[in-house]
Design a protein around this motif. Structure first.
Motif, PDB file in Angstrom:
ATOM      1  N   PHE A  33      10.298  -4.226  -4.167  1.00 46.77           N
ATOM      2  CA  PHE A  33      11.081  -3.792  -3.017  1.00 46.77           C
ATOM      3  C   PHE A  33      11.954  -4.967  -2.573  1.00 46.77           C
ATOM      4  CE2 PHE A  33       7.594  -0.805  -2.983  1.00 46.77           C
ATOM      5  CZ  PHE A  33       8.186   0.394  -2.600  1.00 46.77           C
ATOM      6  N   ARG A  44      14.062   3.628  -4.233  1.00 50.74           N
ATOM      7  CA  ARG A  44      12.602   3.524  -4.331  1.00 50.74           C
ATOM      8  C   ARG A  44      11.907   4.503  -3.392  1.00 50.74           C
ATOM      9  NH1 ARG A  44       9.656  -0.723  -6.464  1.00 50.74           N
ATOM     10  NH2 ARG A  44       7.942   0.679  -5.925  1.00 50.74           N
ATOM     11  N   GLU A  48       9.200   7.220  -4.442  1.00 51.40           N
ATOM     12  CA  GLU A  48       7.864   7.257  -3.834  1.00 51.40           C
ATOM     13  C   GLU A  48       7.595   8.624  -3.200  1.00 51.40           C
ATOM     14  OE1 GLU A  48       5.784   4.663  -4.194  1.00 51.40           O
ATOM     15  OE2 GLU A  48       7.387   3.645  -5.287  1.00 51.40           O
ATOM     16  N   ARG A  53       3.426   8.814  -3.193  1.00 50.17           N
ATOM     17  CA  ARG A  53       2.673   7.578  -2.957  1.00 50.17           C
ATOM     18  C   ARG A  53       2.888   7.133  -1.515  1.00 50.17           C
ATOM     19  NH1 ARG A  53       4.273   6.069  -8.513  1.00 50.17           N
ATOM     20  NH2 ARG A  53       6.081   4.967  -7.654  1.00 50.17           N
ATOM     21  N   GLY A  56       3.761   3.391  -0.801  1.00 52.72           N
ATOM     22  CA  GLY A  56       5.139   3.057  -1.145  1.00 52.72           C
ATOM     23  C   GLY A  56       6.133   3.655  -0.165  1.00 52.72           C
TER      24      GLY A  56
END
Length: 213
Positions: A33, A44, A48, A53, A56
């Motif tokens: 990140f 990202r 995620e 997740r 995340g």
């Protein structure tokens, strides 16, 4: 960017290098990140979310929110600073970096990384005119686009050197990232103290520079 004189461009190069240095430290500490490149973090976050997740999602969301908060703080602090806006913003960035280093020393690595994002958001308020950022210091997509446009202009008979300032700004971030990764390999996130000291030096330089904004 072409409207600024050489001292201002020199400061921008130094601050872009600082952003690269800090981003490399954050990236290496929180597993892919970024603390200054929010396009990457947004991608990202999408990944995620798709993969469900939660850790995340929370991390990406926290960094993005803190970066935006940093932009808000930098703009407000700069408004208070008036003709010393650049130095005032950089003083805030210095304090945020020092706080991040202190959090890391206390064993709070994630909080330290989040505070780095706050500092990088604020740094983008250094070069601002009429409430708009005039030189993006922590992200290079726009800079590379402008460099490509200047090169296209050169091929069409325009200035052969107009692209150079954009190229050097990009190169400064690259060199900063290299140095950040190198420092991380030797002293870990303790290298944030180096970033804080550099920011303090830039604050002093900015204090004695005439404002162009």
């Amino acid at each position: 960017m072409l409207r600024y004189d050489r001292p201002a461009i020199g400061l921008a190069m130094g601050l872009s290098g600082l952003a690269g240095f800090v981003d490399a430290l954050g990236f290496l500490n929180i597993s892919g990140f970024f603390v200054s490149f929010m396009t990457g973090n947004t991608t990202r976050l999408g990944i995620e979310l798709a993969e469900g997740r939660l850790d995340g999602i929370m991390l990406a969301g926290m960094i993005i929110l803190l970066f935006v908060l940093g932009v808000i703080c930098g703009s407000l602090v700069g408004h208070v600073g008036k003709r010393r806006r650049r130095a005032t913003v950089l003083a805030f960035v210095t304090l945020a970096l020092a706080l991040s280093a202190g959090l890391y020393g206390a064993g709070l690595a994630i909080a330290a990384a989040g505070t780095l994002a706050l500092a990088m958001g604020a740094e983008n308020a250094v070069f601002q005119r009429d409430g708009e950022v005039t030189i993006g210091l922590t992200y290079m997509t726009g800079t590379l686009v402008k460099m490509g446009q200047r090169l296209a202009g050169a091929l069409l008979g325009g200035s052969k050197r107009a692209f150079l300032r954009h190229f050097v700004l990009w190169l400064s971030l690259l060199v900063g990232a290299f140095l950040g990764a190198y420092a991380h390999g030797h002293v870990g996130l303790g290298a944030i103290w180096l970033a804080a000291m550099a920011a303090a030096g830039f604050t002093i330089v900015a204090f004695f520079m005439p404002s162009q904004d």
